[in-house]
Scaffold this motif. Structure first.
Motif, PDB file in Angstrom:
ATOM      1  N   ASP A 113      -5.384 -26.214   4.767  1.00 59.50           N
ATOM      2  CA  ASP A 113      -6.730 -25.752   4.407  1.00 59.50           C
ATOM      3  C   ASP A 113      -6.681 -24.493   3.551  1.00 59.50           C
ATOM      4  O   ASP A 113      -7.504 -24.316   2.649  1.00 59.50           O
ATOM      5  CB  ASP A 113      -7.557 -25.495   5.672  1.00 59.50           C
ATOM      6  N   PHE A 114      -5.721 -23.630   3.838  1.00 61.14           N
ATOM      7  CA  PHE A 114      -5.577 -22.399   3.056  1.00 61.14           C
ATOM      8  C   PHE A 114      -5.242 -22.716   1.599  1.00 61.14           C
ATOM      9  O   PHE A 114      -5.780 -22.093   0.675  1.00 61.14           O
ATOM     10  CB  PHE A 114      -4.483 -21.521   3.668  1.00 61.14           C
ATOM     11  N   ASN A 115      -4.397 -23.708   1.375  1.00 58.18           N
ATOM     12  CA  ASN A 115      -4.038 -24.096   0.010  1.00 58.18           C
ATOM     13  C   ASN A 115      -5.216 -24.710  -0.732  1.00 58.18           C
ATOM     14  O   ASN A 115      -5.403 -24.495  -1.933  1.00 58.18           O
ATOM     15  CB  ASN A 115      -2.858 -25.070   0.032  1.00 58.18           C
ATOM     16  N   ILE A 116      -6.027 -25.488   0.003  1.00 57.36           N
ATOM     17  CA  ILE A 116      -7.244 -26.041  -0.601  1.00 57.36           C
ATOM     18  C   ILE A 116      -8.185 -24.910  -0.982  1.00 57.36           C
ATOM     19  O   ILE A 116      -8.770 -24.898  -2.071  1.00 57.36           O
ATOM     20  CB  ILE A 116      -7.939 -27.018   0.368  1.00 57.36           C
ATOM     21  N   TYR A 117      -8.354 -23.970  -0.075  1.00 67.27           N
ATOM     22  CA  TYR A 117      -9.226 -22.806  -0.315  1.00 67.27           C
ATOM     23  C   TYR A 117      -8.813 -22.078  -1.588  1.00 67.27           C
ATOM     24  O   TYR A 117      -9.642 -21.786  -2.456  1.00 67.27           O
ATOM     25  CB  TYR A 117      -9.153 -21.868   0.888  1.00 67.27           C
ATOM     26  N   LYS A 118      -7.530 -21.785  -1.718  1.00 71.75           N
ATOM     27  CA  LYS A 118      -7.035 -21.064  -2.905  1.00 71.75           C
ATOM     28  C   LYS A 118      -7.246 -21.882  -4.174  1.00 71.75           C
ATOM     29  O   LYS A 118      -7.657 -21.336  -5.206  1.00 71.75           O
ATOM     30  CB  LYS A 118      -5.548 -20.745  -2.743  1.00 71.75           C
ATOM     31  N   ALA A 119      -6.960 -23.174  -4.105  1.00 72.50           N
ATOM     32  CA  ALA A 119      -7.084 -24.035  -5.283  1.00 72.50           C
ATOM     33  C   ALA A 119      -8.536 -24.145  -5.745  1.00 72.50           C
ATOM     34  O   ALA A 119      -8.831 -24.056  -6.951  1.00 72.50           O
ATOM     35  CB  ALA A 119      -6.522 -25.420  -4.982  1.00 72.50           C
ATOM     36  N   LYS A 120      -9.450 -24.336  -4.802  1.00 71.29           N
ATOM     37  CA  LYS A 120     -10.868 -24.472  -5.159  1.00 71.29           C
ATOM     38  C   LYS A 120     -11.425 -23.151  -5.685  1.00 71.29           C
ATOM     39  O   LYS A 120     -12.238 -23.134  -6.613  1.00 71.29           O
ATOM     40  CB  LYS A 120     -11.672 -24.942  -3.949  1.00 71.29           C
ATOM     41  N   LYS A 121     -10.990 -22.062  -5.105  1.00 69.97           N
ATOM     42  CA  LYS A 121     -11.423 -20.750  -5.572  1.00 69.97           C
ATOM     43  C   LYS A 121     -10.990 -20.534  -7.025  1.00 69.97           C
ATOM     44  O   LYS A 121     -11.773 -20.083  -7.876  1.00 69.97           O
ATOM     45  CB  LYS A 121     -10.822 -19.669  -4.675  1.00 69.97           C
ATOM     46  N   GLU A 122      -9.752 -20.891  -7.321  1.00 69.58           N
ATOM     47  CA  GLU A 122      -9.229 -20.754  -8.685  1.00 69.58           C
ATOM     48  C   GLU A 122      -9.960 -21.677  -9.651  1.00 69.58           C
ATOM     49  O   GLU A 122     -10.297 -21.286 -10.770  1.00 69.58           O
ATOM     50  CB  GLU A 122      -7.730 -21.073  -8.690  1.00 69.58           C
ATOM     51  N   ASN A 123     -10.219 -22.919  -9.209  1.00 67.98           N
ATOM     52  CA  ASN A 123     -10.936 -23.872 -10.056  1.00 67.98           C
ATOM     53  C   ASN A 123     -12.327 -23.365 -10.426  1.00 67.98           C
ATOM     54  O   ASN A 123     -12.762 -23.466 -11.580  1.00 67.98           O
ATOM     55  CB  ASN A 123     -11.072 -25.223  -9.342  1.00 67.98           C
ATOM     56  N   ILE A 124     -13.033 -22.847  -9.439  1.00 68.46           N
ATOM     57  CA  ILE A 124     -14.398 -22.364  -9.670  1.00 68.46           C
ATOM     58  C   ILE A 124     -14.398 -21.226 -10.675  1.00 68.46           C
ATOM     59  O   ILE A 124     -15.229 -21.184 -11.595  1.00 68.46           O
ATOM     60  CB  ILE A 124     -15.045 -21.921  -8.344  1.00 68.46           C
ATOM     61  N   GLU A 125     -13.480 -20.298 -10.523  1.00 64.56           N
ATOM     62  CA  GLU A 125     -13.416 -19.163 -11.447  1.00 64.56           C
ATOM     63  C   GLU A 125     -13.100 -19.618 -12.873  1.00 64.56           C
ATOM     64  O   GLU A 125     -13.635 -19.079 -13.842  1.00 64.56           O
ATOM     65  CB  GLU A 125     -12.387 -18.156 -10.942  1.00 64.56           C
ATOM     66  N   LYS A 126     -12.244 -20.622 -13.002  1.00 67.26           N
ATOM     67  CA  LYS A 126     -11.930 -21.169 -14.327  1.00 67.26           C
ATOM     68  C   LYS A 126     -13.148 -21.849 -14.930  1.00 67.26           C
ATOM     69  O   LYS A 126     -13.402 -21.743 -16.137  1.00 67.26           O
ATOM     70  CB  LYS A 126     -10.769 -22.163 -14.222  1.00 67.26           C
TER      71      LYS A 126
END
Length: 309
Positions: free
Chosen positions: A114-127
Protein backbone atom coordinates in the motif's frame (compact mmCIF):
# COMPACT_ATOMS: atom_id res chain seq x y z
CA UNK A 1 -14.80 10.27 -6.75
CA UNK A 2 -14.48 10.37 -2.97
CA UNK A 3 -15.65 13.56 -1.32
CA UNK A 4 -12.65 15.25 0.26
CA UNK A 5 -13.22 15.63 3.96
CA UNK A 6 -10.42 15.22 6.45
CA UNK A 7 -13.02 14.83 9.18
CA UNK A 8 -14.36 11.69 7.55
CA UNK A 9 -11.16 9.79 8.26
CA UNK A 10 -11.44 7.46 11.23
CA UNK A 11 -7.65 7.33 11.54
CA UNK A 12 -5.80 9.45 14.06
CA UNK A 13 -3.20 11.76 12.53
CA UNK A 14 -1.31 12.01 15.78
CA UNK A 15 2.41 11.99 16.28
CA UNK A 16 3.96 9.35 18.50
CA UNK A 17 6.48 10.16 21.16
CA UNK A 18 9.79 10.36 19.32
CA UNK A 19 11.54 12.46 21.96
CA UNK A 20 10.40 10.17 24.78
CA UNK A 21 12.22 7.05 23.59
CA UNK A 22 13.31 4.42 26.07
CA UNK A 23 14.44 0.81 25.69
CA UNK A 24 12.20 -1.93 24.29
CA UNK A 25 11.50 -5.04 26.38
CA UNK A 26 9.87 -8.47 26.17
CA UNK A 27 6.40 -6.95 25.76
CA UNK A 28 7.33 -5.65 22.33
CA UNK A 29 9.07 -8.86 21.35
CA UNK A 30 5.94 -10.93 21.97
CA UNK A 31 3.60 -8.67 19.99
CA UNK A 32 5.78 -7.25 17.24
CA UNK A 33 8.98 -8.29 15.55
CA UNK A 34 11.03 -6.09 17.88
CA UNK A 35 14.61 -7.18 18.22
CA UNK A 36 15.55 -4.22 20.37
CA UNK A 37 15.19 -0.49 20.92
CA UNK A 38 16.08 0.38 17.33
CA UNK A 39 13.12 -1.65 15.98
CA UNK A 40 10.61 0.11 18.24
CA UNK A 41 12.06 3.49 17.32
CA UNK A 42 11.95 2.64 13.61
CA UNK A 43 8.22 1.90 13.86
CA UNK A 44 7.56 5.22 15.56
CA UNK A 45 9.70 7.13 13.06
CA UNK A 46 7.85 5.50 10.15
CA UNK A 47 4.50 6.35 11.75
CA UNK A 48 5.39 9.99 12.32
CA UNK A 49 6.84 10.54 8.87
CA UNK A 50 3.93 8.84 7.11
CA UNK A 51 1.35 10.65 9.22
CA UNK A 52 2.89 14.02 8.34
CA UNK A 53 3.09 13.11 4.66
CA UNK A 54 -0.48 11.82 4.50
CA UNK A 55 -1.88 14.83 6.32
CA UNK A 56 -0.12 17.32 4.04
CA UNK A 57 -0.87 15.30 0.91
CA UNK A 58 -4.61 15.16 1.58
CA UNK A 59 -4.61 18.93 2.01
CA UNK A 60 -2.72 19.38 -1.26
CA UNK A 61 -5.19 17.12 -3.03
CA UNK A 62 -8.00 19.48 -2.15
CA UNK A 63 -6.18 22.22 -4.06
CA UNK A 64 -5.20 19.93 -6.94
CA UNK A 65 -8.71 18.63 -7.52
CA UNK A 66 -10.16 22.14 -7.37
CA UNK A 67 -7.50 23.29 -9.83
CA UNK A 68 -8.37 20.45 -12.22
CA UNK A 69 -12.04 21.45 -12.06
CA UNK A 70 -11.11 25.07 -12.78
CA UNK A 71 -8.87 24.11 -15.70
CA UNK A 72 -11.70 22.16 -17.32
CA UNK A 73 -14.07 25.11 -16.86
CA UNK A 74 -11.47 27.56 -18.19
CA UNK A 75 -10.67 25.37 -21.21
CA UNK A 76 -14.33 25.41 -22.20
CA UNK A 77 -14.92 29.09 -21.41
CA UNK A 78 -12.02 31.50 -21.88
CA UNK A 79 -13.92 34.12 -19.85
CA UNK A 80 -13.90 31.88 -16.80
CA UNK A 81 -12.16 33.22 -13.68
CA UNK A 82 -8.39 33.61 -13.68
CA UNK A 83 -6.72 30.37 -12.65
CA UNK A 84 -4.85 30.45 -9.33
CA UNK A 85 -1.11 29.87 -9.19
CA UNK A 86 -0.48 26.19 -8.59
CA UNK A 87 2.72 24.75 -7.17
CA UNK A 88 3.85 21.33 -5.99
CA UNK A 89 6.26 21.09 -3.08
CA UNK A 90 8.86 18.57 -1.96
CA UNK A 91 7.53 16.08 0.59
CA UNK A 92 10.46 15.98 2.97
CA UNK A 93 8.77 13.70 5.50
CA UNK A 94 8.09 11.10 2.82
CA UNK A 95 11.68 11.31 1.61
CA UNK A 96 12.84 10.33 5.10
CA UNK A 97 11.19 6.92 4.73
CA UNK A 98 13.75 4.63 3.16
CA UNK A 99 11.95 1.36 3.87
CA UNK A 100 9.10 -0.22 5.83
CA UNK A 101 10.57 -1.39 9.16
CA UNK A 102 10.87 -5.13 9.77
CA UNK A 103 9.33 -4.55 13.21
CA UNK A 104 5.86 -4.58 11.63
CA UNK A 105 6.29 -8.35 11.36
CA UNK A 106 3.61 -10.20 9.37
CA UNK A 107 1.99 -6.91 8.30
CA UNK A 108 5.19 -5.59 6.70
CA UNK A 109 4.43 -6.92 3.19
CA UNK A 110 0.89 -5.51 3.13
CA UNK A 111 2.06 -2.14 4.45
CA UNK A 112 4.82 -2.07 1.86
CA UNK A 113 2.39 -2.81 -0.98
CA UNK A 114 0.00 0.00 0.00
CA UNK A 115 2.88 2.35 0.74
CA UNK A 116 4.27 1.85 -2.77
CA UNK A 117 0.85 2.52 -4.29
CA UNK A 118 0.57 5.67 -2.17
CA UNK A 119 3.94 6.97 -3.39
CA UNK A 120 3.22 6.10 -7.03
CA UNK A 121 -0.21 7.77 -7.06
CA UNK A 122 1.13 10.83 -5.30
CA UNK A 123 3.86 11.17 -7.93
CA UNK A 124 1.38 10.61 -10.77
CA UNK A 125 -0.96 13.31 -9.51
CA UNK A 126 1.82 15.86 -9.20
CA UNK A 127 2.98 15.09 -12.75
CA UNK A 128 -0.58 15.48 -14.03
CA UNK A 129 -0.88 18.87 -12.33
CA UNK A 130 2.30 20.00 -14.09
CA UNK A 131 0.84 18.68 -17.35
CA UNK A 132 -2.33 20.72 -16.80
CA UNK A 133 -0.27 23.84 -16.11
CA UNK A 134 1.66 23.37 -19.36
CA UNK A 135 -1.58 22.73 -21.23
CA UNK A 136 -3.08 25.98 -20.01
CA UNK A 137 0.09 28.09 -20.36
CA UNK A 138 0.45 27.04 -23.99
CA UNK A 139 -3.30 27.52 -24.55
CA UNK A 140 -3.51 24.10 -26.18
CA UNK A 141 -7.12 23.98 -25.04
CA UNK A 142 -7.93 26.19 -28.02
CA UNK A 143 -7.09 23.24 -30.28
CA UNK A 144 -9.02 20.44 -28.55
CA UNK A 145 -11.76 22.42 -26.79
CA UNK A 146 -10.71 21.11 -23.37
CA UNK A 147 -10.74 17.39 -24.23
CA UNK A 148 -7.26 16.80 -22.76
CA UNK A 149 -8.18 18.68 -19.60
CA UNK A 150 -11.20 16.45 -19.09
CA UNK A 151 -9.08 13.32 -19.56
CA UNK A 152 -6.36 14.47 -17.16
CA UNK A 153 -8.95 15.47 -14.57
CA UNK A 154 -10.43 11.95 -14.63
CA UNK A 155 -6.95 10.45 -14.26
CA UNK A 156 -6.22 12.68 -11.27
CA UNK A 157 -9.52 11.75 -9.63
CA UNK A 158 -8.86 8.04 -10.12
CA UNK A 159 -5.35 8.37 -8.71
CA UNK A 160 -6.69 10.39 -5.78
CA UNK A 161 -9.18 7.63 -4.93
CA UNK A 162 -6.38 5.05 -5.04
CA UNK A 163 -4.15 7.28 -2.93
CA UNK A 164 -6.82 7.71 -0.26
CA UNK A 165 -7.50 3.98 -0.14
CA UNK A 166 -3.84 2.99 0.10
CA UNK A 167 -3.11 5.75 2.60
CA UNK A 168 -5.98 4.70 4.86
CA UNK A 169 -4.84 1.08 4.60
CA UNK A 170 -1.34 2.03 5.73
CA UNK A 171 -2.68 4.13 8.59
CA UNK A 172 -4.95 1.32 9.77
CA UNK A 173 -2.15 -1.26 9.70
CA UNK A 174 0.56 0.80 11.37
CA UNK A 175 -1.58 2.15 14.22
CA UNK A 176 -1.76 -1.05 16.36
CA UNK A 177 1.98 -1.65 15.99
CA UNK A 178 2.76 1.99 16.78
CA UNK A 179 0.57 1.86 19.89
CA UNK A 180 2.50 -1.14 21.18
CA UNK A 181 5.90 0.35 20.34
CA UNK A 182 4.85 3.57 22.07
CA UNK A 183 3.78 1.78 25.25
CA UNK A 184 7.07 -0.13 25.32
CA UNK A 185 9.09 3.04 24.92
CA UNK A 186 7.03 4.91 27.49
CA UNK A 187 7.18 2.14 30.08
CA UNK A 188 9.38 4.05 32.54
CA UNK A 189 9.00 7.55 31.15
CA UNK A 190 8.30 10.36 33.67
CA UNK A 191 5.42 11.74 31.55
CA UNK A 192 3.77 8.41 30.76
CA UNK A 193 0.49 9.03 32.62
CA UNK A 194 0.00 12.45 31.01
CA UNK A 195 0.84 11.23 27.52
CA UNK A 196 -1.38 8.15 27.72
CA UNK A 197 -4.28 10.16 29.18
CA UNK A 198 -3.91 12.78 26.44
CA UNK A 199 -3.79 10.04 23.85
CA UNK A 200 -7.13 8.75 25.16
CA UNK A 201 -8.52 12.24 24.61
CA UNK A 202 -7.26 12.19 21.01
CA UNK A 203 -8.68 8.72 20.36
CA UNK A 204 -12.07 9.96 21.57
CA UNK A 205 -11.74 13.07 19.41
CA UNK A 206 -11.04 10.93 16.35
CA UNK A 207 -14.18 8.96 17.15
CA UNK A 208 -16.10 12.24 17.29
CA UNK A 209 -14.90 13.52 13.92
CA UNK A 210 -15.50 10.11 12.34
CA UNK A 211 -19.13 10.25 13.48
CA UNK A 212 -19.57 13.84 12.29
CA UNK A 213 -18.07 12.98 8.92
CA UNK A 214 -20.61 10.18 8.47
CA UNK A 215 -23.50 12.35 9.66
CA UNK A 216 -22.47 15.19 7.35
CA UNK A 217 -22.88 12.96 4.30
CA UNK A 218 -25.89 11.20 5.79
CA UNK A 219 -28.49 12.18 8.37
CA UNK A 220 -27.78 14.14 11.55
CA UNK A 221 -28.54 12.11 14.66
CA UNK A 222 -28.64 14.33 17.74
CA UNK A 223 -28.61 11.44 20.22
CA UNK A 224 -25.47 9.90 18.70
CA UNK A 225 -23.74 13.26 18.46
CA UNK A 226 -24.57 14.09 22.08
CA UNK A 227 -23.34 10.70 23.28
CA UNK A 228 -19.97 11.27 21.61
CA UNK A 229 -19.89 14.77 23.06
CA UNK A 230 -20.43 13.46 26.58
CA UNK A 231 -17.72 10.80 26.20
CA UNK A 232 -15.20 13.30 24.89
CA UNK A 233 -16.11 15.97 27.47
CA UNK A 234 -15.57 13.47 30.30
CA UNK A 235 -12.06 12.65 29.10
CA UNK A 236 -11.17 16.31 28.54
CA UNK A 237 -12.34 17.17 32.06
CA UNK A 238 -10.31 14.32 33.60
CA UNK A 239 -7.21 15.29 31.63
CA UNK A 240 -7.57 18.95 32.57
CA UNK A 241 -7.79 18.07 36.27
CA UNK A 242 -4.49 16.19 36.22
CA UNK A 243 -1.81 17.98 38.22
CA UNK A 244 1.26 18.06 35.99
CA UNK A 245 3.85 17.13 38.56
CA UNK A 246 6.90 15.70 36.80
CA UNK A 247 9.97 15.70 39.02
CA UNK A 248 12.46 15.48 36.16
CA UNK A 249 13.23 19.14 35.45
CA UNK A 250 14.07 18.55 31.80
CA UNK A 251 10.32 18.13 31.22
CA UNK A 252 9.16 21.15 33.23
CA UNK A 253 8.50 23.14 30.04
CA UNK A 254 5.98 20.49 29.00
CA UNK A 255 3.53 21.72 31.64
CA UNK A 256 2.50 24.73 29.55
CA UNK A 257 2.15 22.53 26.46
CA UNK A 258 -0.05 20.11 28.41
CA UNK A 259 -2.24 23.01 29.53
CA UNK A 260 -2.45 24.36 25.98
CA UNK A 261 -3.60 20.97 24.74
CA UNK A 262 -6.37 20.84 27.33
CA UNK A 263 -7.39 24.41 26.52
CA UNK A 264 -7.71 23.68 22.79
CA UNK A 265 -9.64 20.48 23.56
CA UNK A 266 -12.08 22.54 25.65
CA UNK A 267 -12.36 24.96 22.73
CA UNK A 268 -13.35 22.08 20.50
CA UNK A 269 -16.19 21.29 22.90
CA UNK A 270 -17.48 24.84 22.46
CA UNK A 271 -17.60 24.39 18.68
CA UNK A 272 -19.16 20.96 19.11
CA UNK A 273 -22.04 22.29 21.23
CA UNK A 274 -22.71 24.94 18.60
CA UNK A 275 -22.70 22.31 15.85
CA UNK A 276 -25.22 20.14 17.72
CA UNK A 277 -27.53 23.11 18.28
CA UNK A 278 -27.30 24.38 14.69
CA UNK A 279 -27.65 20.89 13.18
CA UNK A 280 -30.72 20.17 15.26
CA UNK A 281 -32.37 23.32 13.92
CA UNK A 282 -31.29 22.74 10.30
CA UNK A 283 -31.83 18.98 10.26
CA UNK A 284 -28.30 18.51 8.93
CA UNK A 285 -24.77 19.64 9.74
CA UNK A 286 -24.21 23.11 8.22
CA UNK A 287 -21.04 23.56 6.16
CA UNK A 288 -19.85 26.47 8.30
CA UNK A 289 -20.09 24.39 11.47
CA UNK A 290 -18.14 21.54 9.91
CA UNK A 291 -15.45 23.99 8.77
CA UNK A 292 -15.19 25.37 12.31
CA UNK A 293 -14.96 21.86 13.72
CA UNK A 294 -12.27 21.02 11.18
CA UNK A 295 -10.25 24.09 12.16
CA UNK A 296 -10.66 23.36 15.86
CA UNK A 297 -9.64 19.74 15.33
CA UNK A 298 -6.43 20.91 13.63
CA UNK A 299 -5.68 23.11 16.64
CA UNK A 300 -6.16 20.24 19.11
CA UNK A 301 -4.08 17.91 16.96
CA UNK A 302 -1.27 20.45 16.67
CA UNK A 303 -1.27 21.06 20.43
CA UNK A 304 -1.15 17.32 21.11
CA UNK A 305 1.69 16.70 18.68
CA UNK A 306 3.67 19.59 20.20
CA UNK A 307 3.16 18.18 23.68
CA UNK A 308 4.26 14.61 22.93
CA UNK A 309 7.23 15.48 20.74
Amino acid sequence: MKKIMILAMAISLTTSVVSCKKGADKMGNTILNLGGESDANAIIDFNNNFVDSYKNTTKSLERFLKYADDVVAKSKDAKFMVLPLMTTTMDYTLSRIKEVPSGFGKDKAAIEADFNIYKAKKENIEKKIEELKSYMNSEDYKDDKGAKAEAIKKEIEADADALYTSGENVMARIKPATDVAEEVILKDHPMKEYIMSSKNVMNSLDSVVDLLGKQYTGKFNEAEAQKKYDEFAKLVEANSKMNFNVKDQQYSYKKSQFETFNKTASGFLDKYRKLIRDSKEAGKIPDIDLQQIDSSYESVLSAYNTFVK
